[in-house]
Design a protein around this motif. Sequence first.
Motif, PDB file in Angstrom:
ATOM      1  N   LEU A 237      31.972 -20.938  59.675  1.00 55.46           N
ATOM      2  CA  LEU A 237      31.154 -20.570  59.090  1.00 55.46           C
ATOM      3  C   LEU A 237      31.939 -18.633  58.268  1.00 55.46           C
ATOM      4  N   THR A 238      32.822 -18.253  58.010  1.00 55.16           N
ATOM      5  CA  THR A 238      33.383 -17.328  57.177  1.00 55.16           C
ATOM      6  C   THR A 238      32.813 -17.325  56.394  1.00 55.16           C
ATOM      7  N   GLU A 239      32.622 -18.780  56.028  1.00 54.23           N
ATOM      8  CA  GLU A 239      31.706 -18.197  54.588  1.00 54.23           C
ATOM      9  C   GLU A 239      30.350 -19.369  55.277  1.00 54.23           C
ATOM     10  N   SER A 240      29.215 -18.217  54.585  1.00 55.12           N
ATOM     11  CA  SER A 240      28.028 -18.741  55.467  1.00 55.12           C
ATOM     12  C   SER A 240      27.602 -20.557  54.562  1.00 55.12           C
ATOM     13  N   CYS A 241      26.992 -21.464  55.793  1.00 55.38           N
ATOM     14  CA  CYS A 241      27.069 -22.665  54.708  1.00 55.38           C
ATOM     15  C   CYS A 241      25.339 -23.707  55.704  1.00 55.38           C
ATOM     16  N   THR A 242      24.976 -24.984  55.866  1.00 60.00           N
ATOM     17  CA  THR A 242      23.775 -24.965  56.553  1.00 60.00           C
ATOM     18  C   THR A 242      24.485 -25.798  57.607  1.00 60.00           C
ATOM     19  N   SER A 247      28.900 -28.937  59.847  1.00 56.38           N
ATOM     20  CA  SER A 247      28.982 -31.042  60.334  1.00 56.38           C
ATOM     21  C   SER A 247      30.155 -31.408  58.822  1.00 56.38           C
ATOM     22  N   GLU A 248      30.552 -31.028  58.098  1.00 57.00           N
ATOM     23  CA  GLU A 248      31.073 -31.584  57.346  1.00 57.00           C
ATOM     24  C   GLU A 248      32.733 -31.114  57.455  1.00 57.00           C
ATOM     25  N   ARG A 249      32.511 -29.664  57.940  1.00 56.31           N
ATOM     26  CA  ARG A 249      33.339 -28.647  57.771  1.00 56.31           C
ATOM     27  C   ARG A 249      34.148 -29.341  58.813  1.00 56.31           C
ATOM     28  N   LEU A 250      33.595 -29.356  60.600  1.00 52.69           N
ATOM     29  CA  LEU A 250      34.546 -29.760  61.556  1.00 52.69           C
ATOM     30  C   LEU A 250      34.321 -31.572  61.427  1.00 52.69           C
ATOM     31  N   GLY A 251      33.829 -32.240  60.717  1.00 58.87           N
ATOM     32  CA  GLY A 251      33.889 -33.415  61.006  1.00 58.87           C
ATOM     33  C   GLY A 251      33.406 -33.972  62.029  1.00 58.87           C
ATOM     34  N   ILE A 252      32.101 -33.843  62.470  1.00 57.11           N
ATOM     35  CA  ILE A 252      31.232 -33.909  63.654  1.00 57.11           C
ATOM     36  C   ILE A 252      30.225 -34.543  62.943  1.00 57.11           C
ATOM     37  N   SER A 253      28.955 -34.908  63.786  1.00 51.84           N
ATOM     38  CA  SER A 253      27.795 -35.362  63.699  1.00 51.84           C
ATOM     39  C   SER A 253      26.851 -34.330  63.448  1.00 51.84           C
ATOM     40  N   ALA A 279      19.206 -24.656  57.168  1.00 50.71           N
ATOM     41  CA  ALA A 279      19.354 -23.380  58.460  1.00 50.71           C
ATOM     42  C   ALA A 279      20.755 -23.131  57.349  1.00 50.71           C
ATOM     43  N   LEU A 280      20.727 -22.083  57.038  1.00 50.68           N
ATOM     44  CA  LEU A 280      21.702 -21.619  56.813  1.00 50.68           C
ATOM     45  C   LEU A 280      22.257 -20.687  58.151  1.00 50.68           C
ATOM     46  N   HIS A 281      23.639 -20.749  58.425  1.00 47.83           N
ATOM     47  CA  HIS A 281      24.744 -19.918  59.848  1.00 47.83           C
ATOM     48  C   HIS A 281      25.446 -19.030  58.722  1.00 47.83           C
ATOM     49  N   THR A 282      25.719 -18.053  59.414  1.00 52.03           N
ATOM     50  CA  THR A 282      25.966 -16.523  59.334  1.00 52.03           C
ATOM     51  C   THR A 282      26.891 -16.141  60.343  1.00 52.03           C
TER      52      THR A 282
END
Length: 304
Positions: A237-242, A247-253, A279-282
């Motif tokens: 999350l050093t770069e905000s994402c949904t 899920s895609e960056r961590l490879g989890i559900s 939902a956008l996480h920052t």
Amino acid sequence: MRIHFTVEDLARLRMVASLGPVAESVFALDLFGRNGGASFNTWRRHVRDRLGEGVGNVEQLVRERRTPVELLEMAARSADRAVPRPPAEEWVSRRVTATVLGFCQVAVLPYWSKVRGHLESERDTYGRITITNGVECLLETLHPRLCWNPPVLEVSDTEDHDVHLRGRGLLLSPSLFLQGRNHLFLDREHETGLPALVVSAPCTSAILSDLTETPTSDDEALAALVGHTRAAALQALTESCTTGGLSERLGISLAGASKHATVLRKAGLITTARNRNTALHTLTSLGMALLHGEPFMAPQPQRN
């Protein structure tokens, strides 16, 4: 203070192990600035040494004599960027919040896994009392300064007034650093929106010893605080994402990413902005500083 319960309030009574590291840091900062709690004197000296040059900001905040309730409200307002405020008020809020978070990084976060473990043990004890003897027994034994006189919980050493829960329920939480104050009532806890009653948990010599040990390395402390997957989530999350992006960056559900984001948000490490079904996480300032091991600095007033 007298807290009035209805049947619905008793049914909606909840207990958590803690309101989170930021709330515990507010209580710890209050304890740091008071003479009470002599058993914490070694901890005070240890924190003062670790604060270094940042001790001046903390001492200034202590001199302002802001209450824990006020500090928690300011931290909540500072996190809510959607509400516009006058520049002077915004600067004060940012300064106070930055000081609280800086104190959090030094005094609480390096030891959070042990602090939370201690508080989870207290929560579990209360849970066993409730399961074995019922909610009323819990309220009768919650704290020596509280008196359960059905349907009213009488709280001594506070202002003489009545609080009517009116079916909202009540959130209960123990606190390690609420020593000397015994208890604290919040009309609205920021994360849940529920009225909350925080009570001081017994402090053992073992946990006091843990609070003065040399902290582990930044990476180990981060993993101990949030777990390895959530530490990876902070990195992602050093770069905000949904939630989907996380899920895609961590490879989890998607469900797993949502669960980890919820935990990080409750710990004050990320904020979540919602737009319909997205939902956008920052990262928050606390999350960023924890991730990079950087000290918090109180903002300086702008000069014209």
